[in-house]
Design a protein around this motif. Sequence first.
Motif, PDB file in Angstrom:
ATOM      1  N   LEU A   1       0.820  -1.209   0.000  1.00  0.00           N
ATOM      2  CA  LEU A   1       0.000   0.000   0.000  1.00  0.00           C
ATOM      3  C   LEU A   1       0.857   1.263   0.000  1.00  0.00           C
ATOM      4  CD1 LEU A   1      -2.888  -0.977   2.429  1.00  0.00           C
ATOM      5  CD2 LEU A   1      -2.954  -0.849  -0.053  1.00  0.00           C
ATOM      6  N   SER A   2       2.111   1.121   0.403  1.00  0.00           N
ATOM      7  CA  SER A   2       2.965   2.311   0.446  1.00  0.00           C
ATOM      8  C   SER A   2       3.200   2.891  -0.953  1.00  0.00           C
ATOM      9  CB  SER A   2       4.294   1.998   1.126  1.00  0.00           C
ATOM     10  OG  SER A   2       4.982   1.016   0.391  1.00  0.00           O
ATOM     11  N   TYR A   3       3.049   2.073  -2.004  1.00  0.00           N
ATOM     12  CA  TYR A   3       3.197   2.600  -3.361  1.00  0.00           C
ATOM     13  C   TYR A   3       2.166   3.674  -3.660  1.00  0.00           C
ATOM     14  CZ  TYR A   3       6.298  -1.281  -4.399  1.00  0.00           C
ATOM     15  OH  TYR A   3       7.333  -2.159  -4.396  1.00  0.00           O
ATOM     16  N   LEU A   4       1.038   3.557  -3.009  1.00  0.00           N
ATOM     17  CA  LEU A   4      -0.054   4.470  -3.333  1.00  0.00           C
ATOM     18  C   LEU A   4       0.314   5.923  -3.095  1.00  0.00           C
ATOM     19  CD1 LEU A   4      -3.238   2.601  -2.091  1.00  0.00           C
ATOM     20  CD2 LEU A   4      -2.383   2.860  -4.420  1.00  0.00           C
ATOM     21  N   HIS A   5       1.165   6.183  -2.113  1.00  0.00           N
ATOM     22  CA  HIS A   5       1.545   7.586  -1.937  1.00  0.00           C
ATOM     23  C   HIS A   5       2.965   7.879  -2.420  1.00  0.00           C
ATOM     24  CE1 HIS A   5       4.030   7.261   1.715  1.00  0.00           C
ATOM     25  NE2 HIS A   5       3.257   6.250   2.007  1.00  0.00           N
ATOM     26  N   GLN A   6       3.695   6.829  -2.828  1.00  0.00           N
ATOM     27  CA  GLN A   6       5.025   7.069  -3.391  1.00  0.00           C
ATOM     28  C   GLN A   6       4.965   7.335  -4.895  1.00  0.00           C
ATOM     29  OE1 GLN A   6       7.428   3.673  -2.454  1.00  0.00           O
ATOM     30  NE2 GLN A   6       7.397   4.091  -0.263  1.00  0.00           N
ATOM     31  N   LEU A   7       3.850   6.991  -5.485  1.00  0.00           N
ATOM     32  CA  LEU A   7       3.713   7.115  -6.939  1.00  0.00           C
ATOM     33  C   LEU A   7       2.571   8.060  -7.277  1.00  0.00           C
ATOM     34  CD1 LEU A   7       4.070   3.312  -7.778  1.00  0.00           C
ATOM     35  CD2 LEU A   7       5.814   5.091  -8.101  1.00  0.00           C
ATOM     36  N   PRO A   8       2.652   8.707  -8.451  1.00  0.00           N
ATOM     37  CA  PRO A   8       1.611   9.671  -8.814  1.00  0.00           C
ATOM     38  C   PRO A   8       0.325   8.994  -9.316  1.00  0.00           C
ATOM     39  CG  PRO A   8       3.267   9.577 -10.538  1.00  0.00           C
ATOM     40  CD  PRO A   8       3.754   8.680  -9.438  1.00  0.00           C
ATOM     41  N   ILE A   9      -0.285   8.210  -8.457  1.00  0.00           N
ATOM     42  CA  ILE A   9      -1.527   7.532  -8.838  1.00  0.00           C
ATOM     43  C   ILE A   9      -2.701   8.422  -8.434  1.00  0.00           C
ATOM     44  CG2 ILE A   9      -3.011   5.555  -8.296  1.00  0.00           C
ATOM     45  CD1 ILE A   9      -0.257   4.066  -7.786  1.00  0.00           C
ATOM     46  N   GLY A  10      -3.614   8.650  -9.375  1.00  0.00           N
ATOM     47  CA  GLY A  10      -4.718   9.556  -9.083  1.00  0.00           C
ATOM     48  C   GLY A  10      -6.040   8.845  -8.860  1.00  0.00           C
ATOM     49  N   GLN A  11      -6.098   7.584  -9.256  1.00  0.00           N
ATOM     50  CA  GLN A  11      -7.387   6.897  -9.252  1.00  0.00           C
ATOM     51  C   GLN A  11      -7.225   5.396  -8.976  1.00  0.00           C
ATOM     52  OE1 GLN A  11      -9.457   5.970 -13.165  1.00  0.00           O
ATOM     53  NE2 GLN A  11     -10.802   7.584 -12.428  1.00  0.00           N
TER      54      GLN A  11
END
Length: 299
Positions: A195-205
């Motif tokens: 789940l840490s990828y979710l804020h390490q990467l520019p994912i918008g959706q």
Amino acid sequence: QAEMAMYRAKSSGRNGVAFFDPQMQAQADQRAMLTQDLHTAIRECQFQLHYQPIVQQQSVTGVEALLRWQHPEQGMISPAVFIPFAEQTGLIIAIGDWVLMEACQQLACWQQQPELRRFTCSVNISSFQFAQADFVEKVVAAIIGSGVNPEGLRLELTESMLATDIAMVQEKMGKLQTLGVSFSLDDFGTGYCSLSYLHQLPIGQLKIDQKFVRNIHTRQGNLAITKAILALADSLDLDVVAEGVETSEELQQLKALGCRSFQGYYFSRPMPANAAFAKIMQPLNVISLAHGRGPQGAT
Ligand code: C2E
Ligand code: MG
Ligand code: MG
Ligand code: MG
């Protein structure tokens, strides 16, 4: 080599020691044929993109481009069948290039409508495509070649492709984000993603997989998982789309949980560009009146 064949025959065959399994041979023949046909399909442009609306409130905010293969003898073949195949044979690269270019050209055309300036087109990206060293260049080429405004382009990635080399993923996504391209995590909840990828990467959706949407009004497990995804998205400030909405019961339950964007047969099936355009340009309540199917209207 022979040992491997024996091993595979043993572990997959029902007759235990079958060294030469006619069923396996038939499968191998079929694979060779499909590979041949895929080569032809690329050469002869047998592919097409269909577009499925993504809706919010009463309007279509974007579409997802979905690949279709019109096989000359076998008719429509599902991407669920030939994409894994194209990945195994490396043909996904040529196919993926075509998809990117075609989707960008279509979007560029739609963007000429003043009402569709903020409209998005989501394009599915295979992990093999994304892993190529020149992936970013390919996307840039499609953007430049089509003249599309990249703000409308959204790339759908899956969890598994982020779990590789985080620095490389960050670099690729970062470059594209700088151009205005946005990212969506497809089939969210079904892969293996820290789940840490979710804020390490520019994912918008995040796209909630249809498996969790199915009968969400009666299935406690699906309800619990969807609630958790919505809460996670809310606290990370991500948009959410519920995929595969088929019934009004599912839609009502999703709305009650605070979900606001939807995609699914309840609203519309994927359609060729012209038909999709007609649907995009109409408010949904007008569409449903035309179909005579109640307030939201299914197809
Ligand atoms: P996906 O990206 O998760 O796309 C959603 C799939 O769900 C599509 O299947 C769509 O037609 C289907 N769908 C939409 N609404 C509903 C619904 O209400 N009920 C049900 N049962 N299904 C619904 P499709 O078009 O067969 O594509 C299957 C998968 O193939 C896609 O899943 C995606 O992973 C892959 N795919 C499709 N086009 C491309 C492409 O251009 N490139 C790559 N790499 N993969 C693609
Ligand atoms: Mg998708
Ligand atoms: Mg999906
Ligand atoms: Mg999928």
